[in-house]
Scaffold this motif. Structure first.
Motif, short mmCIF file in Angstrom:
data_model
loop_
_atom_site.label_atom_id
_atom_site.label_comp_id
_atom_site.label_asym_id
_atom_site.label_seq_id
_atom_site.Cartn_x
_atom_site.Cartn_y
_atom_site.Cartn_z
N PRO A 38 92.09 -65.12 -62.18
CA PRO A 38 92.14 -66.31 -63.02
C PRO A 38 93.37 -67.20 -62.66
N ASN A 39 93.24 -68.58 -63.00
CA ASN A 39 94.40 -69.29 -63.03
C ASN A 39 95.55 -68.72 -63.66
N GLY A 40 96.57 -68.76 -62.89
CA GLY A 40 97.72 -68.28 -63.69
C GLY A 40 98.34 -66.80 -63.37
N LYS A 43 99.02 -65.45 -58.28
CA LYS A 43 98.65 -65.18 -56.77
C LYS A 43 99.32 -66.04 -55.95
N THR A 44 99.57 -67.57 -56.28
CA THR A 44 100.54 -68.05 -55.30
C THR A 44 101.89 -67.71 -55.39
N GLN A 86 98.52 -74.30 -49.94
CA GLN A 86 97.24 -74.71 -50.66
C GLN A 86 97.22 -76.23 -50.54
N ASP A 172 96.74 -69.31 -48.11
CA ASP A 172 96.79 -69.87 -49.56
C ASP A 172 95.79 -70.92 -49.65
N GLU A 173 94.35 -70.53 -50.28
CA GLU A 173 93.37 -71.37 -50.52
C GLU A 173 92.90 -72.24 -49.25
N HIS A 204 89.22 -69.03 -54.58
CA HIS A 204 88.57 -68.97 -55.89
C HIS A 204 86.91 -68.96 -55.59
N TYR A 243 87.19 -62.45 -65.09
CA TYR A 243 87.47 -63.23 -64.06
C TYR A 243 85.95 -63.79 -63.75
N ARG A 247 82.74 -67.48 -64.08
CA ARG A 247 82.41 -68.43 -63.13
C ARG A 247 80.91 -68.03 -62.67
#
Length: 252
Positions: A38-40, A43-44, A86, A172-173, A204, A243, A247
């Protein structure tokens, strides 16, 4: 067998906030390995630490047998670890070809030769064109990057990364901001990369993850929740809760 990319108890802190907690990864040569969460989830930050733009508070990073924890981002590129971003980092006022050509010359440590036209290096030009052909952009070689559709700019990033001749490519994405129809084309080119190249990617879109990843690591709050094949991750109730369930349910 030695992993292509590995971490041991990797941790990253920003002040009192711990963004990555004791992450240990072992990614084999030629793997197609996704990082999701999930966001936060961190990962990055993890990718930035792997590639050298963020320093860890603890732990080790290895490319093959070599400990690169103390090396700079540029030094890691020369050890074979390359990444895309990204938000793309292209030279928008240069042509498509010149963006890739500069990457080839940087790999050969020749970008400092400003007295000589970069286009006079025939071997470098041929290699740059080959990279563009791989991502189906050769016909657009002489266009300025600013004139390219965004999906084509994302493909150009892959061509630039390939110009570094990496052993490990971190994405990255890679399809961020691209319409779904173009995302599939980007991942088709990623799928076509040499099987000797290890690919680690954040994504994602779970449909793309389950279609292209061979193995998946799930991060939550900076820690590894679980790791497994797409079928194992899809069936794991913890993953669905934290996660996938947010979605919708995506079968492998």
């Amino acid at each position: 067998m030695t992993a292509a990319l590995a971490t041991t108890a990797l941790s990253v802190r920003f002040g009192a906030f711990q963004a990555v907690r004791d992450v240990s990864l072992s990614i084999g040569a030629g793997a197609r390995h996704a990082l999701i969460g999930p966001n936060g989830a961190g990962k990055t930050t993890l990718v930035q630490t792997l590639t050298g733009s963020v320093k860890p508070a603890a732990g080790r990073i290895l490319i093959g047998d070599e400990d690169v924890t103390g090396l700079s981002e540029a030094q890691r590129v020369h050890r074979g670890l390359t990444r895309t971003f990204q938000i793309n980092q292209l030279f928008r006022n240069l042509t498509v070809l010149d963006n890739v050509l500069l990457a080839v010359l940087e790999r050969n440590r020749r970008t400092a030769a400003f007295w000589r036209s970069v286009r006079s290096d025939r071997a470098a030009l041929d290699e740059a064109r080959s990279c563009l052909a791989f991502v189906n952009l050769l016909a657009l070689a002489d266009r300025p990057v600013a004139a390219l559709p965004y999906g084509s700019q994302r493909l150009l990033e892959i061509a630039i990364a390939m110009a570094a001749r990496p052993r490990v490519l971190v994405l990255d994405e890679p399809a961020a901001g691209v319409p779904a129809a173009e995302s599939a084309a980007i991942f088709e080119r990623i799928h076509a990369l040499p099987t000797s190249l290890t690919v680690v990617f954040i994504e994602h879109d779970m449909g793309l993850v389950f279609r292209f990843a061979e193995r998946i690591t799930v991060l939550v709050a900076g820690q590894i929740l679980t790791e497994g094949t797409p079928a194992e991750i899809s069936a794991d109730p913890r993953v669905r809760e934290v996660y996938l369930g947010r979605r919708g349910n995506h079968a492998a």
